[in-house]
Design an enzyme around this catalytic site. Structure first.
Site, PDB file in Angstrom:
ATOM      1  N   GLY A  75       0.782  -1.236   0.000  1.00 51.06           N
ATOM      2  CA  GLY A  75       0.000   0.000   0.000  1.00 51.06           C
ATOM      3  C   GLY A  75       0.811   1.282   0.000  1.00 51.06           C
ATOM      4  CD  GLN A  76       4.882   1.717   2.252  1.00 52.73           C
ATOM      5  OE1 GLN A  76       5.001   2.915   2.442  1.00 52.73           O
ATOM      6  NE2 GLN A  76       4.679   0.865   3.227  1.00 52.73           N
ATOM      7  NE  ARG A  77       1.902   9.454  -0.748  1.00 57.27           N
ATOM      8  CZ  ARG A  77       2.851   9.715   0.166  1.00 57.27           C
ATOM      9  NH1 ARG A  77       4.097   9.878  -0.195  1.00 57.27           N
ATOM     10  NH2 ARG A  77       2.537   9.807   1.432  1.00 57.27           N
ATOM     11  CB  ILE A  79       3.960  -0.114  -4.847  1.00 55.09           C
ATOM     12  CG1 ILE A  79       3.562  -0.102  -3.385  1.00 55.09           C
ATOM     13  CG2 ILE A  79       5.464  -0.181  -4.986  1.00 55.09           C
ATOM     14  CD1 ILE A  79       4.199  -1.224  -2.600  1.00 55.09           C
TER      15      ILE A  79
ATOM     16  NE  ARG B 257       3.743   0.052   7.921  1.00 53.31           N
ATOM     17  CZ  ARG B 257       3.344  -0.632   6.841  1.00 53.31           C
ATOM     18  NH1 ARG B 257       3.369  -0.068   5.664  1.00 53.31           N
ATOM     19  NH2 ARG B 257       2.944  -1.885   6.970  1.00 53.31           N
TER      20      ARG B 257
END
Lengths: 187, 350
Positions: A75-77, A79, B257
């Site tokens: 869910g990283q921006r 990807i 993160r």
């Protein structure tokens, strides 16, 4: 863990009647929403070794010819643009939201509305997990549903389910909804 | 021979005469062609010039408006004026959006993309600021309530004035559910174990502060931090860092993160992995802090003290396998801090 395991197996048993049935489930949501924790909970795996997802995780549960293929995409921006490449032939979309991350409710709502507009997801049922309900600062599922304007999604079945993926609470209820409302229609 | 010679002379004369007659016509034609081409080139240049002028105009105007907006947003800290300022900022933002839409015809794809990214960031800033300063106000107050609301303001100001710079003090975040600190400058901020107790901790908009969290949060959010030293006990799940600059972060956690962070040192104990995205100048070292009772807190948090993957950092902006990301480094051993200031010591364990 045991309870969830029972839940998942009972879902599979309910699907026994269907011959060679296979469901493709895509698991999406912002980074840190708890998608991978949810996936591991479904697969009855240890949730203490979860690492931020690069690419994707896939779990396939087979029982009497019945397959649940669950795809968990990072869910990283950077990807998120790749989400679209996993949507073809999807039977169900599970969207995971961090109920305590109020500052990103708008962002997650935007991502969800863009997904809903995808051609590949037309008419595809939507299950939303309002995750992290174990946190004191978590918003209730009803508030999240209102914020996402779920009532405007008239072209498909949808359900929002409060849960805590890390403890497993609420996950079985979501899976029961899949069994009762989605699989029956596929018969 | 003489006759031939004479004839040749005659021929030459005739040739010259013919040439003289022909030259003006061809020359005139060429001149006309050249003039026409010159005019065409001028037209082309003029049209290009117009385009360039508009493009430059857009860029300078857009950037100026953007800067103004950013200043409005960042200077917007007084709760009393916040609502009005945010409203003005929103209107200004919408105007900027319209300006971009109107200008799309003559902008390059790159310029459009850049402008859209800027607008997105501005919108996020406005939203963050609104949520931060006006967290629970869903309805506008009537004029009667406004006058009543104004009365408590002086008291708040007095409260804000009381803590002297550098003194040990505690600033409480308004939200009852929330645990943490927001909008503080140049303070020492401490939370004890009984105050934290597996809660969700938020640290936001801090500058030049020293933070000590002597307990184990369920999760920790660190946002909009500048020039701070933040130290925390074991975090059960993930630590989420966003917009952090020129700071030192020290904590054990299950996941880390890190987004939009620069020039920051992380003394880390992570049982799974750390990731960074849109970061530069971030450096890592193993966790070196301790306080009485921390081993018990590791147990409460469910973290293994023996398992530390602090060197396993994934950069989501760096997809090349085999080549290390230039955005993060390991802090050389000689430069690592091993003993930390004693500030607001942890309460003794019963």
């Amino acid at each position: 863990m045991g309870e969830v395991q029972k839940g998942l197996f009972s879902v599979i048993e309910k699907l026994k009647g269907t011959t060679e049935q296979e469901l493709r489930i895509v698991l999406l949501g912002l980074d840190n929403a708890g998608k991978t924790t949810l996936l591991k909970q479904l697969a009855s795996e240890d949730v203490n070794t979860i690492t931020p997802t690069q690419g994707f995780n896939i779990k396939s549960v087979t029982c009497d010819g019945m397959k649940l293929n669950v795809w968990d995409i990072g869910g990283q921006r950077k990807i998120r643009p790749f989400w679209k490449k996993y949507l073809e032939n999807t039977d169900l979309l599970i969207y995971v939201i961090d109920s305590a991350d109020k500052k990103r409710f708008e962002e997650t709502g935007l991502e969800l509305s863009e997904l809903i507009d995808e051609e590949n997801l037309k008419g595809v049922p939507l299950l939303i997990f309002a995750n992290k309900q174990d946190l004191a600062t978590a918003s209730p599922a009803s508030e999240i549903a209102e914020g996402l304007n779920l009532h405007t999604y008239r072209d498909r079945e949808w359900q929002i389910q409060a849960c805590s993926a890390v403890s497993g609470e609420g996950v079985q209820d979501g899976m029961n909804w899949i069994s009762n409302n989605i699989v029956n229609k596929k018969k | 021979m003489a006759a031939l010679g004479v004839e040749m002379n005659v021929a030459q004369d005739d040739g010259e005469t013919n040439t003289a007659v022909k030259v003006p016509e061809s020359v005139l034609r060429r001149d006309q062609a050249r003039l026409e081409e010159a005019e065409r080139r001028r037209d082309v240049k003029q049209s290009q010039t117009v385009t360039e002028e508009k493009s430059d105009f857009f860029t300078s105007t857009f950037n100026a408006e953007k800067t103004q907006l950013e200043e409005m947003i960042s200077s917007c800290n007084d709760r009393e004026k916040a609502a009005k300022t945010l409203e003005e900022a929103t209107v200004k933002f919408q105007q900027l959006q319209k300006f971009l839409n109107d200008s799309v015809r003559f902008l390059t794809q790159y310029e459009i993309r850049q402008a859209q990214e800027s607008l997105q960031k501005l919108q996020s800033s406005i939203t963050d600021k609104r949520e931060e300063i006006l967290p629970k106000k869903k309805f506008a107050f009537r004029s009667r309530n406004t006058s009543k609301q104004q009365q408590p303001t002086p008291i708040q100001q007095q409260t804000a004035d009381k803590p002297a710079p550098g003194s040990v003090g505690t600033v409480v975040v308004d939200a009852a559910d929330q645990c943490g600190f927001s909008n503080v400058d140049n303070q020492v901020l401490v939370r004890q174990a009984e105050e934290i107790q597996q809660r969700d901790v938020l640290l936001s908009h801090l500058t030049h502060c020293k933070v000590r969290l002597y307990g184990c949060p369920s999760t920790l959010h660190i946002k909009n931090i500048r020039s701070c030293e933040i130290m925390c006990g074991p975090v059960s799940s993930s630590v989420f860092v966003d917009q952090c600059t020129d700071s030192t972060l020290v904590f054990p956690c299950q996941q880390l993160r890190t987004h939009n962070t620069t020039a920051t040192r992380v003394y880390l104990h992570v049982t799974s992995r750390a990731i960074i995205e849109d970061c530069q100048g971030v450096s890592f070292a193993p966790f070196t802090w301790t306080y009485p009772g921390i081993l018990d807190h590791f147990k409460v948090a469910g973290l293994s003290p023996d398992r530390n993957n602090w060197t396993e950092v994934d950069d989501f902006n760096w997809l090349a396998a085999g080549t290390p990301s230039p955005n993060w480094t390991v802090i050389p051993e000689s430069e690592r801090i091993c003993s930390w200031d004693f500030v607001g010591t942890a309460a003794e364990q019963s």
